[in-house]
Design an enzyme around this catalytic site. Structure first.
Site, PDB file in Angstrom:
ATOM      1  N   SER A   1      -1.282   6.359  -2.410  1.00 41.88           N
ATOM      2  CA  SER A   1      -1.512   5.177  -3.310  1.00 41.88           C
ATOM      3  C   SER A   1       0.141   5.470  -3.554  1.00 41.88           C
ATOM      4  O   SER A   1       0.765   6.181  -3.790  1.00 41.88           O
ATOM      5  CB  SER A   1      -2.398   5.505  -4.578  1.00 41.88           C
ATOM      6  OG  SER A   1      -2.379   6.680  -5.487  1.00 41.88           O
ATOM      7  N   LYS A   2       0.125   3.889  -4.766  1.00 41.27           N
ATOM      8  CA  LYS A   2       1.091   3.727  -5.133  1.00 41.27           C
ATOM      9  C   LYS A   2       2.140   5.507  -6.046  1.00 41.27           C
ATOM     10  O   LYS A   2       3.296   5.722  -6.167  1.00 41.27           O
ATOM     11  CB  LYS A   2       1.289   3.411  -6.345  1.00 41.27           C
ATOM     12  CG  LYS A   2       1.052   1.655  -5.757  1.00 41.27           C
ATOM     13  CD  LYS A   2       1.614   0.716  -7.397  1.00 41.27           C
ATOM     14  CE  LYS A   2       1.016  -0.936  -7.162  1.00 41.27           C
ATOM     15  NZ  LYS A   2       2.119  -1.976  -8.240  1.00 41.27           N
ATOM     16  N   ARG A   3       0.416   6.414  -6.329  1.00 36.87           N
ATOM     17  CA  ARG A   3       1.766   7.278  -6.625  1.00 36.87           C
ATOM     18  C   ARG A   3       2.162   8.630  -6.156  1.00 36.87           C
ATOM     19  O   ARG A   3       2.916   9.001  -6.530  1.00 36.87           O
ATOM     20  CB  ARG A   3       0.788   7.958  -8.162  1.00 36.87           C
ATOM     21  CG  ARG A   3       0.520   7.165  -9.820  1.00 36.87           C
ATOM     22  CD  ARG A   3      -0.488   7.283 -10.329  1.00 36.87           C
ATOM     23  NE  ARG A   3      -1.491   7.668  -9.548  1.00 36.87           N
ATOM     24  CZ  ARG A   3      -2.779   6.344  -8.838  1.00 36.87           C
ATOM     25  NH1 ARG A   3      -2.526   5.061  -9.616  1.00 36.87           N
ATOM     26  NH2 ARG A   3      -3.535   6.517  -8.643  1.00 36.87           N
TER      27      ARG A   3
ATOM     28  N   TYR B   1       6.180  -3.384  -4.458  1.00 29.23           N
ATOM     29  CA  TYR B   1       7.250  -3.029  -4.403  1.00 29.23           C
ATOM     30  C   TYR B   1       6.707  -2.861  -2.768  1.00 29.23           C
ATOM     31  O   TYR B   1       5.579  -2.958  -1.952  1.00 29.23           O
ATOM     32  CB  TYR B   1       7.404  -1.521  -4.869  1.00 29.23           C
ATOM     33  CG  TYR B   1       6.714  -0.426  -4.478  1.00 29.23           C
ATOM     34  CD1 TYR B   1       6.953   1.033  -3.632  1.00 29.23           C
ATOM     35  CD2 TYR B   1       5.276  -1.034  -5.048  1.00 29.23           C
ATOM     36  CE1 TYR B   1       5.229   1.191  -3.589  1.00 29.23           C
ATOM     37  CE2 TYR B   1       3.890   0.338  -4.799  1.00 29.23           C
ATOM     38  CZ  TYR B   1       4.154   1.429  -4.110  1.00 29.23           C
ATOM     39  OH  TYR B   1       3.342   2.443  -3.672  1.00 29.23           O
TER      40      TYR B   1
ATOM     41  N   SER C   1       5.489   7.085  -1.364  1.00 34.06           N
ATOM     42  CA  SER C   1       4.666   6.019  -0.926  1.00 34.06           C
ATOM     43  C   SER C   1       5.857   4.051  -1.057  1.00 34.06           C
ATOM     44  O   SER C   1       5.336   3.894  -0.656  1.00 34.06           O
ATOM     45  CB  SER C   1       3.760   5.657  -1.834  1.00 34.06           C
ATOM     46  OG  SER C   1       4.045   5.123  -2.779  1.00 34.06           O
TER      47      SER C   1
END
Ligand code: GLU
Length: 437
Positions: free
Chosen positions: A208-210, A13, A214
């Site tokens: 990070s993604k989480r 993404y 982000s």
């Protein structure tokens, strides 16, 4: 002419770090009247998805980072997807082979012979970064299956697309000598590099993604304004040479200089980003504020039938929210009389036996108001308070509750004025019934 590019790999993404890289490239292009190119590095077929590609384009557009060449825009240095450039890579490989800089393994893999010389990256942000002659094995640039590896296609594309400045994340700095080695072997001038610091979590770990904030989509969903996020992202690793922190786009463009980018990593701060958003929300013209709020009102099932009323409703609570997704809970009662009533507020009002009579008296005064303006409503409240021997302030919680079912919100006269006289009276009837129940 300055030509810069943003070269995302569509594997997930649009990450806040990628967005900021795109932003700095865009600022540099706009500052110097250059071109901002978008190139999709989609050679890793297994990991690339159409949804990820779309999220990148949508996220860039939302931030207002328009590209001069690239997907959906075109340009004369395309195609702008690496997956469509195989012929170009083959031609450059032939060129390297002709220069005697490659050899082929038994399995068909093609390797690039490193020059094994000292290489210095003259970086606009990090200064001169010297790399000693490498002891790494020669680099595979084409796999046995015929696909090319990242370093090779990245260099070929920067060359073919006439990229003059590569502004990208610091994570690529350690490999930049490989890129310069390839440019040299091809007999081409390497671009100027500017490696920008990474964005870390407040605690110092890699984002990070989480992690909150982000994904650019999360800002869209929460109701951040693009201008606010744009402004905030600029400050992650860059301090413009000017007083203050809040700048419009034109000012940011005029101030942008890669030499002012920090070499230390940046810390992401959601609170600060949210604070910026609140500032920007406060400054929007009512019509622009309503336009920005519309998707969030619609998402909460609030239908705008009266634009003037809706704009005023939203404007009346703009100081109370910092993200547009918070709006519906503050304004829903402007859009209908069927709102929920807070239990706690109801219990408080029921506790005072004189409240129904007070509310009934105000309703009487409201019925007599001939010109239903904010001032007219306010005057009626004051008159009833005087007659009842209480302060107007004592009537406010009662009225606020009747009009909105809530114990917080904009001024009571504002609500009453905007929902209208008839609706105000119906709301008071309902509150009286609830209090009696
Ligand atoms: N596709 C690479 C990335 O997403 C681009 C690297 C570069 O900008 O040169 O990290």
């Amino acid at each position: 002419m300055i030509r810069v590019r943003f070269a995302p790999s569509p594997t997930g993404y649009l990450h806040v770090g990628g967005a900021r890289t795109a932003l700095f490239n865009w600022l540099y292009a706009r500052r110097h009247g250059g071109k901002f190119v978008l190139r999709i590095e989609d050679t890793d077929e297994a990991r690339n998805t159409e949804a990820a590609r779309q999220a990148i384009l949508d996220g860039l557009r939302w931030l207002g980072l328009d590209w001069d060449e690239g997907p959906e825009v075109g340009g004369d240095r395309g195609p702008y997807f690496q997956s469509q450039r195989k012929d170009i890579y083959d031609a450059y490989l032939a060129r390297l082979e002709a220069a005697g800089c490659t050899y082929t393994e038994e399995n068909g893999a093609v390797r690039f012979k490193f020059s094994r010389t000292a290489i210095t990256v003259g970086d606009l942000v990090c200064g001169d970064v010297a790399f000693a002659p490498t002891e790494e094995p020669d680099m595979t640039i084409r796999r046995p299956d015929g696909s090319y590896i990242f370093h090779f296609v990245n260099v070929v594309d920067d060359a073919e697309m006439g990229i003059t400045h590569v502004i990208r994340g610091e994570d690529h700095l350690s490999n930049t000598w490989k890129h310069i080695d390839l440019f040299n072997a091809l007999g081409l001038q390497a671009p100027v590099y500017a490696h920008i610091p990474l964005i870390l979590n407040p605690g110092g770990s890699k984002m990070s993604k989480r992690d909150e904030g982000s994904s650019i989509q999360s800002y869209i969903d929460a109701g951040f304004l693009p201008d606010a996020v744009f402004n905030y992202l600029c400050l992650l690793g860059w301090t413009p040479r000017a007083e203050g922190e809040k700048f419009d786009r034109a000012t940011l463009v005029s101030l942008f200089d890669p030499a002012d980018i920090h070499s230390a990593n940046a810390r992401f701060d959601m609170q600060k980003c949210t604070w910026f958003n609140a500032q920007y929300l406060r400054e929007l013209e009512p019509a622009a504020l309503l336009a920005a709020a519309r998707p969030f009102l619609a998402g909460a099932g609030l239908e705008v039938t009266d634009e003037i009323m809706a704009a005023a409703a939203v404007a009346s609570v703009r100081e109370k929210v910092s993200r547009l997704a918070e709006l519906p809970e503050w304004v829903h009662y402007f859009f209908g009389e069927d709102f929920a009533i807070e239990d706690e507020a109801l219990a408080k009002l029921r506790a005072k036996p004189e409240n129904p009579a007070l509310l009934t008296a105000v309703a009487g005064a409201f019925r007599g108001v001939s010109e239903w303006t904010e001032a007219g409503v306010q005057a009626a409240i004051e008159t009833s308070a005087a007659q009842a021997g209480v302060k107007p302030g004592a009537l406010m919680p009662l009225l606020r509750f009747a009009l909105s079912g809530q114990s917080r919100g904009p001024g009571v006269a504002t609500i009453a004025h905007r929902v209208g006289q008839a609706s105000t009276l119906r709301r008071i009837e309902r509150a009286l019934a609830e209090m009696a129940a």
